[in-house]
Design a protein around this motif. Structure first.
Motif, short mmCIF file in Angstrom:
data_model
loop_
_atom_site.label_atom_id
_atom_site.label_comp_id
_atom_site.label_asym_id
_atom_site.label_seq_id
_atom_site.Cartn_x
_atom_site.Cartn_y
_atom_site.Cartn_z
N SER A 268 0.84 -1.20 0.00
CA SER A 268 0.00 0.00 0.00
C SER A 268 0.87 1.25 0.00
CB SER A 268 -0.92 0.02 1.23
OG SER A 268 -0.17 0.21 2.41
N THR A 269 0.34 2.33 -0.49
CA THR A 269 1.05 3.61 -0.46
C THR A 269 1.35 4.02 0.98
OG1 THR A 269 -0.01 4.33 -2.51
CG2 THR A 269 0.94 6.04 -1.11
N LYS A 270 0.40 3.77 1.88
CA LYS A 270 0.59 4.12 3.29
C LYS A 270 1.79 3.40 3.88
CE LYS A 270 -1.91 4.24 7.71
NZ LYS A 270 -3.20 3.92 8.37
N GLU A 271 1.91 2.11 3.58
CA GLU A 271 3.04 1.34 4.10
C GLU A 271 4.35 1.83 3.50
OE1 GLU A 271 4.84 -3.21 4.29
OE2 GLU A 271 2.98 -2.82 3.22
N LEU A 272 4.36 2.08 2.18
CA LEU A 272 5.58 2.55 1.53
C LEU A 272 6.04 3.87 2.12
CD1 LEU A 272 7.70 2.36 -0.72
CD2 LEU A 272 6.07 3.49 -2.24
#
Length: 234
Positions: free
Chosen positions: A110-114
Motif C-alpha cells: 500500500s502507499t501508506k506502508e511505503l
C-alpha cells in the motif's frame, strides 16, 4: 539541505514506477526514475539521492547485485536502500538485508506502508543532533564524526550498524531483546521483522574484528555489549 528529499526509483515496470512516483510527489518527494542498473548508475553519478527504491528483478544486473555494488562504493555506501520485490520468502528477505538494504517491501504494497517505511528509513539515517564520544574499554564511538575505533584502530561500519552499536554502547552491560532493539534503533518496528536484528548484529560483529566478542548473545533474551572482550560469545 533540500526541503524535498530526493528518491531514485529503480523499477522496470512503467505502471508500478508511475504509481509510486505520483504518490511520492504528492507527499513532497522529488522523484527520478531508472529502468535498469545502467540508468540508475547514470542518475547516481549526476545526483546522489536521499533514498533508493530498488526493484529486485531488473533487466541486466539484479537489484541485489546493484545494492551490493553501491554499498561497496564509498560515494554511495551511505545512501539508504529499500528493496521492492514480489519475493516474500524469509530467505529472500534475509538475502536483501545481507547485501546492505535498509528495508524490504513485498509487492503488492500500500502507499501508506511505503510512505511509512520511507519515513522510518530516512529518520534512521538522520545525523545525531549533537556530538558525543562514547567509550567502553578500548572501544570508542564518536557521533560527531561517525568514527569508531578499537585499541586506536579504525572500524568501518555501515550507518545501521553504527546506530546499533551507538545504542548498545549508551546502554552497556544491559541485555536488550530483539523487539527492544527494533523499537529503539529502527523505530516504527511494526514494519520490520525481528530477524533484521540478527542480520545486522552479525554484520556488526564481522566489522568489529578483534572487538567482536564485546557484542554478546544472551540465549533466550537478546544481545548486550560488554567491556569484557575476553568473554566468549554465547
Amino acid at each position: 539541505m533540500r526541503l524535498q528529499p530526493r528518491i531514485l526509483v529503480v523499477e522496470d515496470e512503467a505502471s508500478i514506477a508511475e504509481l509510486i512516483a505520483v504518490n511520492l510527489r504528492h507527499n513532497g518527494y522529488q522523484i527520478t526514475w531508472a529502468t535498469d542498473g545502467k540508468g540508475a548508475q547514470r542518475e547516481l553519478d549526476e545526483h546522489l539521492p536521499d533514498l533508493i527504491l530498488l526493484d529486485w528483478m531488473l533487466p541486466g544486473e539484479s537489484g541485489l547485485l546493484l545494492a551490493k555494488r553501491w554499498r561497496a562504493d564509498p560515494r554511495t555506501k551511505a545512501v539508504p536502500i529499500i528493496i521492492l520485490t514480489a519475493r516474500g520468502d524469509e530467505n529472500d528477505r534475509v538475502a536483501g538485508l545481507d547485501v546492505g538494504a535498509d528495508d524490504y517491501i513485498t509487492k503488492p504494497f500500500s502507499t501508506k506502508e511505503l510512505l511509512a517505511r520511507i519515513r522510518a528509513v530516512l529518520r534512521r539515517r538522520a545525523p545525531e543532533p549533537e556530538s558525543t564520544v562514547l567509550e567502553l574499554g578500548k572501544l570508542s564511538l564518536d557521533t560527531g564524526t561517525y568514527r569508531v575505533h578499537y585499541d586506536d584502530q579504525p572500524i568501518k561500519l555501515g550507518p545501521t550498524e553504527f546506530k546499533l552499536l551507538h545504542y548498545l554502547m549508551k546502554n552497556a552491560e544491559r541485555v536488550h531483546s530483539r523487539a527492544q532493539l527494533l523499537d529503539r534503533v529502527w523505530g516504527d518496528h511494526v514494519f520490520i521483522e525481528e530477524r533484521t536484528v540478527d542480520v545486522h548484529v552479525k554484520r556488526l560483529r564481522e566489522s568489529m574484528g578483534a572487538a567482536s566478542s564485546m557484542v554478546e548473545t544472551v540465549r533466550g533474551a537478546g544481545y548486550r555489549i560488554t567491556a569484557l572482550t575476553d568473554s566468549p560469545v554465547r
